[in-house]
Design a protein around this motif. Sequence first.
Motif, short mmCIF file in Angstrom:
data_model
loop_
_atom_site.label_atom_id
_atom_site.label_comp_id
_atom_site.label_asym_id
_atom_site.label_seq_id
_atom_site.Cartn_x
_atom_site.Cartn_y
_atom_site.Cartn_z
N SER A 2 0.83 -1.19 0.00
CA SER A 2 0.00 0.00 0.00
C SER A 2 0.86 1.23 0.00
N SER A 182 -4.90 -3.71 6.50
CA SER A 182 -5.49 -3.36 5.22
C SER A 182 -4.44 -2.72 4.31
N SER A 183 -4.87 -1.83 3.46
CA SER A 183 -3.99 -1.19 2.49
C SER A 183 -4.69 0.05 1.95
N SER A 184 -3.91 1.04 1.57
CA SER A 184 -4.51 2.22 0.95
C SER A 184 -5.16 1.87 -0.39
N LYS A 225 -9.76 -5.63 0.22
CA LYS A 225 -9.31 -4.73 1.28
C LYS A 225 -10.41 -3.72 1.65
N ASP A 252 -2.88 0.51 7.85
CA ASP A 252 -2.22 0.51 6.55
C ASP A 252 -0.73 0.70 6.80
N ARG A 255 3.54 1.51 1.73
CA ARG A 255 4.18 0.69 0.71
C ARG A 255 5.47 0.11 1.28
N ARG A 311 -2.77 4.86 9.33
CA ARG A 311 -1.74 4.72 8.30
C ARG A 311 -0.38 4.87 8.96
#
Length: 358
Positions: A2, A182-184, A225, A252, A255, A311
């Motif tokens: 992410s 999760s992830s962006s 996600k 998150d 990356r 995040r």
Amino acid sequence: MSSPNATSSPAVAQNESVGLKFNPNFVLETPEPVVGADLSGRVVVVLGANVGLGFEASKHFARMGPEKLIMVCRNETKGNEAVEDLKQATGFDAVELRIIDLSNFASVCDFATKYTKEVGKLDVLVANAAMLPASYESTVDGWEMSLQVNYLSIALSTLLLLPVMIETAKEAKYKPRVVVVSSSMHEQTTLDEKVIDATSILQQMNDGEYCKNFDIMKRRYSDTKLFGVFFVRELSERLTRSGSPLIVNVVDPGRCESQLSRNLPLQVKQQIMAMNLQRYTTEEGSRALVYGAVGEIGSDNEDDLKGAHIRRTRRIKYGEFVTGEIGKQLQKRIWDEMSAILYKVEPRVTDVVTNSLG
């Protein structure tokens, strides 16, 4: 996998094989330091603990001295190797391995049943597991692989362990927590009209013919996600209505390096590596998981982490689609579908949803 948005109008490139987007103007921010806490007397469970983010987070937890750290993995041999590696790296011995295969509902139910009987206490659950599909593949339960691994089994394992956490909360010094990784990338999808207009969203997304469409599968990781985010928000709202002190949030890691692409074709893996020349290390990414689990512990701000989107190590707003009217409707609709599906898998789910949640 992410990535935060670092510019106001980025030029976006895309990996056409798997639908990953990245910002070439991305600037890697200095990682926040890992937070710490005294975990004595507390039991921590980490799913997907033998590699990547899960393993690095487990090492951080081990250094905080929990009563017990349970590393949950799919493969017993690799899991045992990870346990020994963790012991050597940290000197922490109160760690055990448990097995779960998220692509098999029976394995998830067996894990939860044994855990409830044999451990019966749970302060922190880190639901860290994901796969990046390149094409349609079905599980033994008849579900598209990533839809089951990334979403349905995460929901099933969380719900089945929830009664243990609620009981733990009655005697615990600090509020138990569930952290869903999760992830962006959940912000990169809004679901297409065919899915939204279907009688059943999840059944439509599981349809083999529908999944033959390349454009559908390359966004599937983002879709799953998004469902994880909906699950956290709905679960947190229901726990709050029921008066439960449990804290549920979604993190998150940014990356970062991972083994998410390990089962993809070589060419696709090379493309992903080229995309991620600027990235956090796996250890740096794992700090988000740790913050979701122990950040603000015991402080006046602790309840701010209920239902929060984290995040790396700071709270941020959810995307407009998630919090908009359509997103709110989808959140409740998908929850109801998920509950009905999982009830057929394990009737205890209905008891949890009815009696443990508002």
